[in-house]
Design an enzyme around this catalytic site. Structure first.
Site: not given
Lengths: 428, 150
Positions: A222, A225, A386
């Protein structure tokens, strides 16, 4: 850890930048490219330190989107007419820009999605349902964003597979020895974030991928960022999937990317059915289109894709290495500044960290910190980011988080520190 | 004067620092947890009923200055009140914090709750101010377990 000119590549190893980091003067010039950075509040320019939530957009991106609607608007991959041809060509150009940006071998390995969340759900619902069954294990880490937790829990519910979580240290680093122990013949997929949105930790994704590959387990990273802050090369990392979001990397909202190795993508079933993802349809049988269209059902976010291409071009012109080196400098500056204020505690102090300053204060709740800073003209995020399991890991309900981008300055961090002193005045 | 002063009135800051009736109540006749999933604030409201009267009330948990001080002020107002008096107080409090910011506050009617009028300028904080109250009403209705703002 190192001097201001040593930076970290996507693999976590220090690399020497080819060009010098951005100077304060460069940044002043670049800030002029971002209209929203000049929004004023209480007669001062707003200090925007909420980049991990979303980044501001340069004029080049805004102009590209508006140019598409004004001069190129047509559906893609369909019309025989002039506008459709130029729209299709602009759309596919953006795919090649993204391929180059991520270092993918083939442009058909770039799938456009609505964002990182959709990209991860795509893999869970296609690769996951096809290859992960009862008793099989999926490994994630304790610092994941909900978008890299919930899609796997949904898959586990349907398939009877099990989620395993790599623990982290008090500094916010993955414990690799524990990860090694979790890798077993039952492991079917590893999915971890590259850079933590809540802590700033840069994970050793290349090493973690190698470890999984040793036992034949594919890896999803992922990268939401990571792509705004550092050079990312999926071939160098060696990962099988890589997900990122346009709006975090100075592009439009509602557009993101899934990189997948063609070998895997070809074997996976489609995610959604509809137009554009088919070769032929009869009521008896439908033949699916090839890559990447098999995974892009329906009219895509054409303006978003083209805008994302413009964002990639914009940051590449600056140079991701220079961006990373500059952000490293201001992150260190900000860290020292916050550490010097009594009663402020940083959450996330990994050795290899991107520009995230997550903190709590002894006498003020994160939301009250955020409220006072907002009144002082400083935009930060307050909450669980989150990542509720991560907050529980650190025993806090919420943190205040300042997150940086290359257009932030030492003055922005000075304003943050001044705002925090104001919070102390009110609450201490 | 900066709007923050209006939001963080001295009374609010004082109750935040030294919350009243901030304790668990082992012999409560009802206890219920209120939770705001958007920000993680959570408070348990304890009541000890004597017939229709709230003989004792306390709260425990964690949250921002607005939610904590609102819970604290609430407990001081509710002790000794009947269920319908508590409901009427909440109705007027709810009206106060959700009224448009330019409507003058009836200080006399609002009494000690008037300090929360600043919340009107910050719509996201209304749920902070009302969390404890919603939880109390559920407790007075005899509900159990937990309630959520969402």
């Amino acid at each position: 850890m190192a001097s201001g000119t040593t930076i970290f590549s996507s693999t976590g190893k220090p690399t020497a930048p080819r060009r010098p980091p951005l100077s304060a003067l460069d940044v002043t010039r670049l800030r002029d490219d971002f209209p929203a950075l000049h929004v004023r509040r209480h007669n001062k320019e707003l200090v925007y330190l909420d980049n991990a939530a979303t980044s501001q957009k340069p004029r080049a991106v805004i102009a590209t989107e508006s140019h598409y609607y004004e001069a190129q608007n047509a559906n893609v991959h369909r019309g025989m007419h002039y506008l459709s041809e130029i729209a299709t060509s602009a759309y596919e150009d953006a795919r090649m820009k993204m391929q180059r940006f991520l270092g993918a071998s083939l442009s058909c390995e770039i799938i456009f999605t609505r964002g990182t969340t959709e990209a991860i759900n795509l893999v869970a619902q296609t690769y996951g349902r096809q290859n992960i069954g009862a008793g099989d294990e999926i490994i994630i880490s304790a610092m994941e964003h909900h978008s890299n937790i919930v899609p796997w829990q949904m898959l586990c519910e349907v398939t009877g597979s099990v989620l395993r979580v790599i623990p982290i240290t008090d500094e916010g680093e993955i414990i690799l020895e524990e990860y090694e122990k979790l890798l077993t013949p039952r492991t079917k997929l590893v999915s971890v974030l590259h850079v933590s949105n809540a802590l700033g930790t840069v994970n050793p994704v290349k090493q973690m991928t190698e470890m999984a590959h040793r036992i034949g387990v594919p890896v999803l990273i992922d990268g939401a960022q990571a792509t705004p802050h550092m050079a990312v090369n999926v071939k160098d990392i060696g990962c099988d999937f890589y997900a990122c979001s346009g709006h975090k990397m100075f592009g439009p909202t509602g557009i993101g990317v899934l990189f997948g190795r063609a070998e895997l993508l070809n074997k996976m079933p489609p995610f959604m059915g509809g137009g554009d993802m088919i070769l032929s349809v009869t009521f008896e049988k439908t033949q699916y289109n090839g890559l990447p269209y098999k995974f892009e059902a329906g009219t895509p976010n054409i303006a978003g894709v083209i805008g994302l291409g413009a964002a990639v071009e914009y940051v590449e012109a600056i140079g991701m290495e220079r961006i990373a080196a500059y952000e490293h400098e201001i992150t260190q500056y900000g860290t020292q500044l916050l550490e010097s204020i009594d009663g402020v505690k940083l959450v996330g102090t990994a050795r290899n960290k991107a520009g995230v300053l997550s903190f709590t204060m002894d006498n003020a709740h994160a939301h009250d910190i955020g409220q006072i800073l907002s009144e002082e003209g400083v935009a930060i995020r307050a909450g669980h980011h989150c990542a509720q399991p991560l907050m529980q890991r650190f025993g806090v309900a919420a943190t205040a988080r300042a997150s940086l981008a290359f257009y932030n300055t030492r003055e922005d961090l000075d304003a943050l520190a001044a705002g925090i002193r104001k919070v102390k005045e009110v609450f201490d | 004067m900066a709007p923050n002063r209006a939001l963080y009135e001295q009374v609010i800051l004082e109750h935040n620092k030294k919350p009243r009736n901030f304790r668990e109540m082992p012999d409560a006749t009802n206890a219920i947890e209120g939770y705001n999933p958007l920000c993680g604030d959570h408070f348990t409201i304890y009541v000890k009923m004597n017939g229709d009267i709230v003989e004792d009330i306390s709260f425990a948990g964690a949250g921002c200055a607005i939610s904590k001080s609102s819970a604290s002020v609430m407990t001081t107002l509710i002790k000794g009140k009947t269920k319908s008096e508590a409901e009427a107080l909440f109705a007027s409090f709810h009206k106060l914090v959700t009224s448009p910011p330019d409507v003058p506050v009836d200080e006399e009617k609002a009494g000690r709750l008037a300090v929360f009028a600043g919340v009107r300028e910050f719509p996201v904080r209304i749920k902070c101010a009302t969390l404890a109250w919603h939880t109390l009403l559920s407790a007075l209705d005899g509900k159990a377990g937990s309630v959520s703002t969402e």
